[in-house]
Motif scaffolding. Structure first.
Motif, PDB file in Angstrom:
ATOM      1  N   LEU A  93      11.276   5.917   1.512  1.00  0.00           N
ATOM      2  CA  LEU A  93      10.278   6.305   2.506  1.00  0.00           C
ATOM      3  C   LEU A  93      10.081   7.830   2.467  1.00  0.00           C
ATOM      4  O   LEU A  93      10.942   8.601   2.891  1.00  0.00           O
ATOM      5  CB  LEU A  93      10.727   5.871   3.904  1.00  0.00           C
ATOM      6  CG  LEU A  93       9.708   6.017   5.033  1.00  0.00           C
ATOM      7  CD1 LEU A  93       8.541   5.054   4.834  1.00  0.00           C
ATOM      8  CD2 LEU A  93      10.360   5.785   6.390  1.00  0.00           C
ATOM      9  N   PHE A  94       8.938   8.257   1.926  1.00  0.00           N
ATOM     10  CA  PHE A  94       8.591   9.676   1.881  1.00  0.00           C
ATOM     11  C   PHE A  94       8.085  10.079   3.271  1.00  0.00           C
ATOM     12  O   PHE A  94       7.078   9.548   3.751  1.00  0.00           O
ATOM     13  CB  PHE A  94       7.531   9.933   0.816  1.00  0.00           C
ATOM     14  CG  PHE A  94       8.025   9.703  -0.589  1.00  0.00           C
ATOM     15  CD1 PHE A  94       8.512  10.755  -1.348  1.00  0.00           C
ATOM     16  CD2 PHE A  94       8.012   8.426  -1.142  1.00  0.00           C
ATOM     17  CE1 PHE A  94       8.972  10.546  -2.634  1.00  0.00           C
ATOM     18  CE2 PHE A  94       8.469   8.206  -2.438  1.00  0.00           C
ATOM     19  CZ  PHE A  94       8.958   9.274  -3.187  1.00  0.00           C
ATOM     20  N   THR A  95       8.759  11.014   3.891  1.00  0.00           N
ATOM     21  CA  THR A  95       8.593  11.256   5.325  1.00  0.00           C
ATOM     22  C   THR A  95       8.141  12.682   5.632  1.00  0.00           C
ATOM     23  O   THR A  95       8.628  13.644   5.027  1.00  0.00           O
ATOM     24  CB  THR A  95       9.930  10.989   6.047  1.00  0.00           C
ATOM     25  OG1 THR A  95      10.333   9.636   5.789  1.00  0.00           O
ATOM     26  CG2 THR A  95       9.796  11.215   7.540  1.00  0.00           C
ATOM     27  N   LYS A  96       7.223  12.789   6.604  1.00  0.00           N
ATOM     28  CA  LYS A  96       6.814  14.084   7.144  1.00  0.00           C
ATOM     29  C   LYS A  96       6.787  13.996   8.666  1.00  0.00           C
ATOM     30  O   LYS A  96       6.375  12.976   9.230  1.00  0.00           O
ATOM     31  CB  LYS A  96       5.431  14.488   6.622  1.00  0.00           C
ATOM     32  CG  LYS A  96       5.384  14.794   5.126  1.00  0.00           C
ATOM     33  CD  LYS A  96       3.985  15.228   4.685  1.00  0.00           C
ATOM     34  CE  LYS A  96       3.963  15.535   3.196  1.00  0.00           C
ATOM     35  NZ  LYS A  96       2.612  15.971   2.747  1.00  0.00           N
TER      36      LYS A  96
ATOM     37  N   GLU B 212       0.509   0.859  -0.276  1.00  0.00           N
ATOM     38  CA  GLU B 212       1.462   1.669   0.466  1.00  0.00           C
ATOM     39  C   GLU B 212       2.019   0.892   1.647  1.00  0.00           C
ATOM     40  O   GLU B 212       1.344   0.017   2.199  1.00  0.00           O
ATOM     41  CB  GLU B 212       0.791   2.953   0.983  1.00  0.00           C
ATOM     42  CG  GLU B 212       0.259   3.860  -0.115  1.00  0.00           C
ATOM     43  CD  GLU B 212      -0.489   5.059   0.428  1.00  0.00           C
ATOM     44  OE1 GLU B 212      -0.802   5.053   1.651  1.00  0.00           O
ATOM     45  OE2 GLU B 212      -0.775   5.989  -0.335  1.00  0.00           O
ATOM     46  N   MET B 213       3.246   1.212   2.038  1.00  0.00           N
ATOM     47  CA  MET B 213       3.844   0.713   3.262  1.00  0.00           C
ATOM     48  C   MET B 213       3.964   1.903   4.202  1.00  0.00           C
ATOM     49  O   MET B 213       4.625   2.899   3.866  1.00  0.00           O
ATOM     50  CB  MET B 213       5.207   0.079   2.967  1.00  0.00           C
ATOM     51  CG  MET B 213       5.110  -1.146   2.066  1.00  0.00           C
ATOM     52  SD  MET B 213       6.711  -1.711   1.409  1.00  0.00           S
ATOM     53  CE  MET B 213       7.563  -2.161   2.910  1.00  0.00           C
TER      54      MET B 213
ATOM     55  N   TYR C 100       5.551   4.097  -1.553  1.00  0.00           N
ATOM     56  CA  TYR C 100       4.478   3.965  -2.535  1.00  0.00           C
ATOM     57  C   TYR C 100       4.767   2.808  -3.488  1.00  0.00           C
ATOM     58  O   TYR C 100       5.735   2.844  -4.253  1.00  0.00           O
ATOM     59  CB  TYR C 100       4.319   5.257  -3.330  1.00  0.00           C
ATOM     60  CG  TYR C 100       3.892   6.439  -2.496  1.00  0.00           C
ATOM     61  CD1 TYR C 100       2.564   6.607  -2.126  1.00  0.00           C
ATOM     62  CD2 TYR C 100       4.824   7.388  -2.077  1.00  0.00           C
ATOM     63  CE1 TYR C 100       2.178   7.693  -1.351  1.00  0.00           C
ATOM     64  CE2 TYR C 100       4.442   8.479  -1.307  1.00  0.00           C
ATOM     65  CZ  TYR C 100       3.118   8.618  -0.950  1.00  0.00           C
ATOM     66  OH  TYR C 100       2.730   9.698  -0.198  1.00  0.00           O
ATOM     67  N   ILE C 101       3.906   1.788  -3.420  1.00  0.00           N
ATOM     68  CA  ILE C 101       4.017   0.646  -4.335  1.00  0.00           C
ATOM     69  C   ILE C 101       2.996   0.905  -5.434  1.00  0.00           C
ATOM     70  O   ILE C 101       1.847   0.509  -5.364  1.00  0.00           O
ATOM     71  CB  ILE C 101       3.741  -0.678  -3.604  1.00  0.00           C
ATOM     72  CG1 ILE C 101       4.525  -0.717  -2.288  1.00  0.00           C
ATOM     73  CG2 ILE C 101       4.077  -1.862  -4.499  1.00  0.00           C
ATOM     74  CD1 ILE C 101       6.025  -0.580  -2.453  1.00  0.00           C
ATOM     75  N   GLU C 102       3.421   1.644  -6.484  1.00  0.00           N
ATOM     76  CA  GLU C 102       2.483   2.238  -7.426  1.00  0.00           C
ATOM     77  C   GLU C 102       2.222   1.358  -8.643  1.00  0.00           C
ATOM     78  O   GLU C 102       3.124   0.702  -9.159  1.00  0.00           O
ATOM     79  CB  GLU C 102       3.015   3.587  -7.904  1.00  0.00           C
ATOM     80  CG  GLU C 102       3.195   4.598  -6.789  1.00  0.00           C
ATOM     81  CD  GLU C 102       3.794   5.881  -7.298  1.00  0.00           C
ATOM     82  OE1 GLU C 102       3.169   6.926  -7.104  1.00  0.00           O
ATOM     83  OE2 GLU C 102       4.880   5.835  -7.884  1.00  0.00           O
ATOM     84  N   GLN C 103       0.966   1.438  -9.094  1.00  0.00           N
ATOM     85  CA  GLN C 103       0.607   0.823 -10.370  1.00  0.00           C
ATOM     86  C   GLN C 103       0.818   1.881 -11.449  1.00  0.00           C
ATOM     87  O   GLN C 103      -0.109   2.570 -11.851  1.00  0.00           O
ATOM     88  CB  GLN C 103      -0.837   0.358 -10.359  1.00  0.00           C
ATOM     89  CG  GLN C 103      -1.110  -0.712  -9.327  1.00  0.00           C
ATOM     90  CD  GLN C 103      -2.479  -1.293  -9.472  1.00  0.00           C
ATOM     91  OE1 GLN C 103      -2.923  -1.596 -10.563  1.00  0.00           O
ATOM     92  NE2 GLN C 103      -3.161  -1.457  -8.365  1.00  0.00           N
TER      93      GLN C 103
ATOM     94  N   PHE D 274       1.611  -3.017   2.527  1.00  0.00           N
ATOM     95  CA  PHE D 274       0.738  -3.124   1.346  1.00  0.00           C
ATOM     96  C   PHE D 274      -0.718  -2.791   1.654  1.00  0.00           C
ATOM     97  O   PHE D 274      -1.632  -3.446   1.167  1.00  0.00           O
ATOM     98  CB  PHE D 274       0.815  -4.523   0.722  1.00  0.00           C
ATOM     99  CG  PHE D 274       2.192  -4.917   0.295  1.00  0.00           C
ATOM    100  CD1 PHE D 274       2.950  -4.089  -0.520  1.00  0.00           C
ATOM    101  CD2 PHE D 274       2.756  -6.109   0.720  1.00  0.00           C
ATOM    102  CE1 PHE D 274       4.229  -4.445  -0.909  1.00  0.00           C
ATOM    103  CE2 PHE D 274       4.033  -6.479   0.324  1.00  0.00           C
ATOM    104  CZ  PHE D 274       4.776  -5.644  -0.492  1.00  0.00           C
ATOM    105  N   ILE D 275      -0.933  -1.771   2.472  1.00  0.00           N
ATOM    106  CA  ILE D 275      -2.304  -1.328   2.694  1.00  0.00           C
ATOM    107  C   ILE D 275      -2.751  -0.591   1.438  1.00  0.00           C
ATOM    108  O   ILE D 275      -1.995   0.160   0.826  1.00  0.00           O
ATOM    109  CB  ILE D 275      -2.396  -0.419   3.937  1.00  0.00           C
ATOM    110  CG1 ILE D 275      -3.855  -0.093   4.242  1.00  0.00           C
ATOM    111  CG2 ILE D 275      -1.572   0.845   3.781  1.00  0.00           C
ATOM    112  CD1 ILE D 275      -4.042   0.614   5.572  1.00  0.00           C
ATOM    113  N   LYS D 276      -3.981  -0.789   1.037  1.00  0.00           N
ATOM    114  CA  LYS D 276      -4.480  -0.207  -0.210  1.00  0.00           C
ATOM    115  C   LYS D 276      -5.006   1.197   0.024  1.00  0.00           C
ATOM    116  O   LYS D 276      -5.802   1.433   0.918  1.00  0.00           O
ATOM    117  CB  LYS D 276      -5.583  -1.088  -0.808  1.00  0.00           C
ATOM    118  CG  LYS D 276      -6.083  -0.610  -2.162  1.00  0.00           C
ATOM    119  CD  LYS D 276      -7.108  -1.589  -2.728  1.00  0.00           C
ATOM    120  CE  LYS D 276      -7.636  -1.111  -4.069  1.00  0.00           C
ATOM    121  NZ  LYS D 276      -8.646  -2.037  -4.639  1.00  0.00           N
TER     122      LYS D 276
END
Length: 757
Positions: free
Chosen positions: A140-143, A97-98, A119-122, A87-89
Motif C-alpha cells: 500500500l503506497f501511502t500519503k 488499483e485498490m 497498484y495492480i499493474e499490467q 480494482f478500480i480502473k
C-alpha cells in the motif's frame, strides 16, 4: 418472478509499515521511516453491503472502518468517512488499483486525509519473479494530506504492507451479512472471490501466457510492426473502435534483456533462422544499419531524444500537404504520449560529466549552440548512479546507468510498448509477437482489403489473416523489403520509386580519446545534450552533434579498444579484414575481432606502456563518443539481390556534410576538451557509415511518378494499403527522427479514419 439474493460480505485486515514526516514519495518515505524506526499500523474492517451490486458498479466501493496508528500524529486514531475501492480502473494508465481513503483526527486536533493505493499493474515487461503479483496485492503506497481530502499538502509518505503471517486471521474474519440462508451465503462468497480471481487473471494471465490469445480470421486493420509508426497507428485506430491486429516479428522482451556483462551481448543479436534477437545488425557494402527487433521497435534501443527538424526541411521533396506547421498539430500529443521531459526538467543537481564535456567542447567552435535535450524518460535519481538491479526496481526513476540503447528494464525509459501499444491494447487491439509477414494478397486489387500470410516463429507454423486496411510499419528496411518482394509477386503496379531515396539521416559516429577533461562516459542517459550548427551553415552542411554514452557492460571493450583507435585506423591490413567480413556470407563477429586484434598485436606491443597507462586511467572516463546527424544527399537505393535486401549508397554527394562534421569534431576534441579526435574505423578505412536512423525507400510523393505513397501514407495504385514508418520520409531530417515518424503516423491514421470506407 425470480427472487433476488442480497448478501453482504466483510473482513478485517491488519497492515504495518513505515512512514516519514516530510517525505512526499512513498518509497523514499519507507526508506527514511525504516532508518528512523517510524512505523505505522493500519487495522481496518472492510464491509460490503451487497456483493452483487459491488461487482457491477465501476468503482467497486465498500465502507472502511478501523484505526490508524502513526506515533508522530497519534495512537489508534479512528477512521472517519472511510472508503475502500477494489480494482478500480485508472483511466490514465489502464492499470487497476485498490484504494484506501479516510479522514482521521490527530492528537494535535487537526484533520488529516489518508490515501493509500495498491497498484495492480499490467507490466508490459512482465515480472521480476513469480511473486510480484502477490507484492502488488499487499503493498500500500501511502500519503498523508493536510485537511479532509487529497487536495491538501502531503505531510508524510511511506509504504504499509499486508504480511502473509496475517492471512489466517483475515480469512477467519470473513462474515456474510444480510441473510441466514446458507445457499445465499455460499453464493456471496463464490461471487466475491470469483470476481477477485477474474480481475487478477485478466491483468496477469496475458503477461504470463500471451500465446493463449489466437489470431482471428478478419480485422478492420492489420498493422505490421510495433515501432513508433506502427504503435501510434494501432493506438489511433483502436481508440476509434476499430478492430486492430498487430503483427511483430520480434519478441515481447518483458525485461529479459538485462545485459550485465559483455558475454550477454552475443545472445542479443538477431540471426535469421537461428536466433530472434533484439539487435538487428545489417551489413551492406557502404552502409551498415543497427535497428531493433521486438515489441516497441526502434524505441527499445533509441536514446530517448525528442527533437523537431527545422521547417525548411519540408520545403523541397515533400508533398505540399506536409509542412512543419501541419506536423505541429500532432507534435504536442506525441510529447504527451511519450512522457517527454523538457530539457533540464526536473533539474539535475549537476550536469553529468559527459554533458559538461560537450558544453565545454562547444565553446571552441564558432556558431555552435549547446543545449540540453528533451528526453522521453522519467525523473532522474542522480544520487543513485549504480547498476539498476531488478530488486531495486522503481519504475518512476532513471538511475543513469547508461543502458538506454540496450533496453531499459526499469521502464524509466518511455518506449512505445509502455504507452501507445499499451493504450491500443486497452482499447481492444490484439498483439502477436514473433509473427512475421511473408506474403501480401490484395483482394479485388486492394479495394476489398488484403490477406496477410504470416509465419509464427514461436511454433514454426503459418497462417492467414484478412484486413480491410493493411499498414506496413516494419521500418525503412523492413517495409521496403516487404514491398520489393511483393512487387515481384502480387503487387506488380507499385511505383518505380520503390527503394529510392534511402538515407542514413547523416548519422556519423566519432570519438575523442585521451581527453584532459573527465567524461565518465558510462554515467547518465545515453544522450543528454547537443550542439546545433544548423543556423550557421548551408543546407547540405547543416548538422548537430550529440554526446553519446557507453553502457557500462560495454566499458571493458571500450577500455581495451579506445587507446588503439589510432592504430586500428592506420593499419592497412585491417581494411582487407573488414572487407572480407562484409563480403562473406557468414558474418562471424568473433572472428572479425580476433583478426583485427592479431593485426594490431605488433602496434600494441610497440605501445605497451601506453596500454598499461590507459588501463590505469580507464579510457571511458576520459573519452567522448559523438553521434552527429545532418542532411545527407538521401540518394541511396534499396533493391533485391538474390532475393535479399541490398543497399547501394555512395558517400560522394554527401562529402561536404561529412567534411564539415569532421572539421568541427576535430576542434571540439582538440581545442575544446584537449583530446585526440578519432573517427569510427569503418569510416576512416573504408568510407563506410553506420546508421541507427535509416530513412526512405517508400517515400511520400504527390504522384506515383515521384513517390510510393501519397501525403496520407496510402500506397499509390493500391487502396487500403498504407506505409507508416521512417521509410516514407523522402529525405534526411538531420535530427533524431522518432518524433516526426510518430507525428506522421498519427496524421496518417487521422486521415485514414476520416476517409474510412
Amino acid at each position: 418472478m425470480t427472487k433476488e439474493f442480497v448478501a453482504g460480505l466483510s473482513f478485517s485486515e491488519a497492515m504495518s509499515g513505515y512512514l516519514d514526516m516530510g517525505s512526499k514519495d512513498p518509497r523514499e518515505g519507507e526508506r527514511r521511516g525504516k532508518e528512523e524506526f517510524s512505523d505505522a499500523i493500519l487495522d481496518n474492517h472492510i464491509a460490503i453491503d451487497n456483493v452483487r451490486k459491488f461487482k457491477q458498479t465501476a468503482t467497486h466501493e465498500a465502507d472502511l472502518e478501523g484505526t490508524f496508528t502513526y506515533a508522530p500524529l497519534g495512537i489508534n486514531m479512528n477512521m472517519v468517512d472511510g472508503k475502500f475501492n477494489l480494482f478500480i480502473k485508472d483511466e490514465a494508465t489502464g492499470d487497476r488499483e485498490m484504494l484506501y481513503k479516510f479522514v482521521f483526527v490527530a492528537d494535535n486536533g487537526k484533520q488529516y486525509f489518508f490515501h493509500g493505493v495498491k497498484y495492480i499493474e499490467q507490466k508490459m515487461y512482465g515480472f521480476r519473479d513469480p511473486f510480484e503479483p502477490l507484492r502488488d496485492m499487499t503493498t500500500l503506497f501511502t500519503k498523508i494530506h493536510e485537511g479532509d481530502s487529497g487536495d491538501g499538502k502531503v505531510i508524510a509518505a511511506g509504504i504499509i504492507r499486508f504480511h502473509l503471517k496475517n492471512l489466517p486471521e483475515l480469512v477467519g474474519s470473513i462474515e456474510i451479512s444480510g441473510t441466514d440462508d446458507k445457499i445465499v451465503k455460499k453464493r456471496a462468497v463464490i461471487d466475491f472471490f470469483g470476481f477477485v480471481l477474474g480481475q487478477l487473471g485478466s491483468t496477469y494471465l496475458p503477461m504470463l501466457f500471451p500465446e493463449h490469445i489466437k489470431i482471428e480470421n478478419e480485422y478492420d486493420a492489420v498493422v505490421v510492426g510495433s515501432g513508433f509508426g506502427g504503435a501510434a497507428t494501432a493506438y489511433m485506430l483502436a481508440k476509434e473502435d476499430k478492430r486492430v491486429c498487430i503483427l511483430e516479428r520480434g519478441k515481447h522482451w518483458r525485461g529479459n534483456t538485462n545485459v550485465r556483462h559483455i558475454r550477454d551481448l552475443y545472445r542479443m543479436f538477431r540471426i535469421p533462422k537461428i536466433r530472434n534477437g533484439l539487435l538487428d545488425y545489417r551489413v551492406f557494402k557502404k552502409m551498415q544499419v543497427l535497428q531493433a527487433n521486438g515489441v516497441g521497435g526502434g524505441s527499445l534501443i533509441y536514446a530517448n531524444v525528442i527533437l523537431k527538424p527545422n521547417g525548411d526541411v519540408f520545403e523541397k521533396d515533400w508533398p505540399e500537404e506536409i509542412t512543419l506547421a501541419e506536423l505541429e498539430k500532432y507534435y504536442p500529443h506525441v510529447d504527451k504520449m511519450l512522457g517527454v521531459r523538457k530539457a533540464g526538467v526536473p533539474p539535475l543537481k549537476q550536469l553529468f560529466p559527459k554533458t559538461e564535456a560537450l558544453q565545454q567542447g562547444a565553446t571552441a567552435t564558432p556558431n555552435g549552440k549547446w543545449s540540453l535535450l528533451n528526453l522521453a524518460i522519467n525523473d532522474f535519481e542522480p544520487d543513485k548512479f549504480k547498476d539498476c538491479k531488478e530488486e531495486e526496481k522503481d519504475p518512476s526513476t532513471c538511475r543513469a546507468c547508461g543502458k538506454c540503447v540496450i533496453v531499459c528494464n526499469r521502464s524509466a525509459k518511455n518506449t512505445v510498448d509502455l504507452n501507445y501499444i499499451k493504450d491500443a491494447m486497452e482499447n481492444g487491439a490484439e498483439l502477436f509477437a514473433e509473427h512475421e509477414l511473408t506474403e501480401i494478397e490484395p483482394i479485388n486489387g486492394g479495394s476489398g482489403g488484403y490477406n496477410v500470410i504470416y509465419h509464427n516463429l514461436r511454433d514454426n507454423t503459418h497462417g492467414k489473416v484478412s484486413a480491410k486496411k493493411l499498414i506496413l510499419a516494419a521500418g525503412a528496411l523492413g517495409s521496403t523489403e516487404i514491398l520489393l518482394k511483393a512487387r515481384k509477386e502480387k503487387l506488380s503496379n507499385l511505383s518505380g520509386c520503390l527503394g529510392d531515396n534511402f538515407s542514413g539521416n547523416g548519422d556519423f559516429l566519432s570519438f575523442t580519446i585521451n581527453s584532459q577533461v573527465e567524461t565518465r562516459a558510462t554515467l547518465g542517459p545515453t544522450i543528454t545534450s547537443f550542439i546545433d550548427y544548423r543556423s550557421s551553415l548551408p543546407a547540405d552542411k547543416q548538422f548537430i552533434v550529440e554526446e553519446g554514452g557507453i553502457p557500462y557492460p560495454l566499458a571493458p571493450i571500450a577500455n581495451t579498444l579506445m587507446p588503439f583507435l589510432n592504430e586500428i585506423n592506420s593499419i592497412p591490413q585491417i581494411k582487407d579484414i573488414i572487407m572480407n567480413f562484409i563480403e562473406s556470407e557468414k558474418k562471424d563477429f568473433g572472428k572479425l575481432i580476433k583478426d583485427i586484434a592479431k593485426e594490431a598485436k605488433h602496434d600494441i606491443k610497440e605501445n605497451i606502456w601506453d596500454f598499461f597507462e590507459s588501463l590505469l586511467k580507464k579510457p571511458v572516463n576520459y573519452s567522448q563518443m559523438y553521434l552527429s546527424m545532418g542532411r545527407d544527399a538521401s540518394d541511396g537505393k534499396m533493391k533485391l539481390k538474390d532475393d535479399k535486401l541490398d543497399i547501394e549508397w555512395d558517400p560522394d554527394k554527401s562529402m561536404p556534410l561529412f567534411d564539415e562534421m569532421e572539421k568541427k569534431l576535430r576542434i571540439i576534441s582538440e581545442d575544446g576538451i584537449k583530446g585526440t579526435y578519432e573517427p569510427f574505423p569503418l569510416w576512416s578505412l573504408l568510407k563506410i557509415l553506420i546508421t541507427v536512423h535509416p530513412l526512405g525507400g517508400c517515400k511520400m510523393g504527390s504522384t506515383v511518378n515521384d513517390g510510393v505513397v501519397n501525403a496520407n501514407g496510402e500506397v499509390f495504385n493500391y487502396p487500403n494499403l498504407y506505409v507508416s514508418d521512417g521509410s516514407i520520409i523522402p529525405k534526411a531530417l538531420g535530427v533524431n527522427p522518432s518524433m516526426t515518424i510518430t507525428a506522421l503516423a498519427e496524421r496518417n491514421a487521422t486521415k485514414m479514419l476520416e476517409n474510412w470506407k
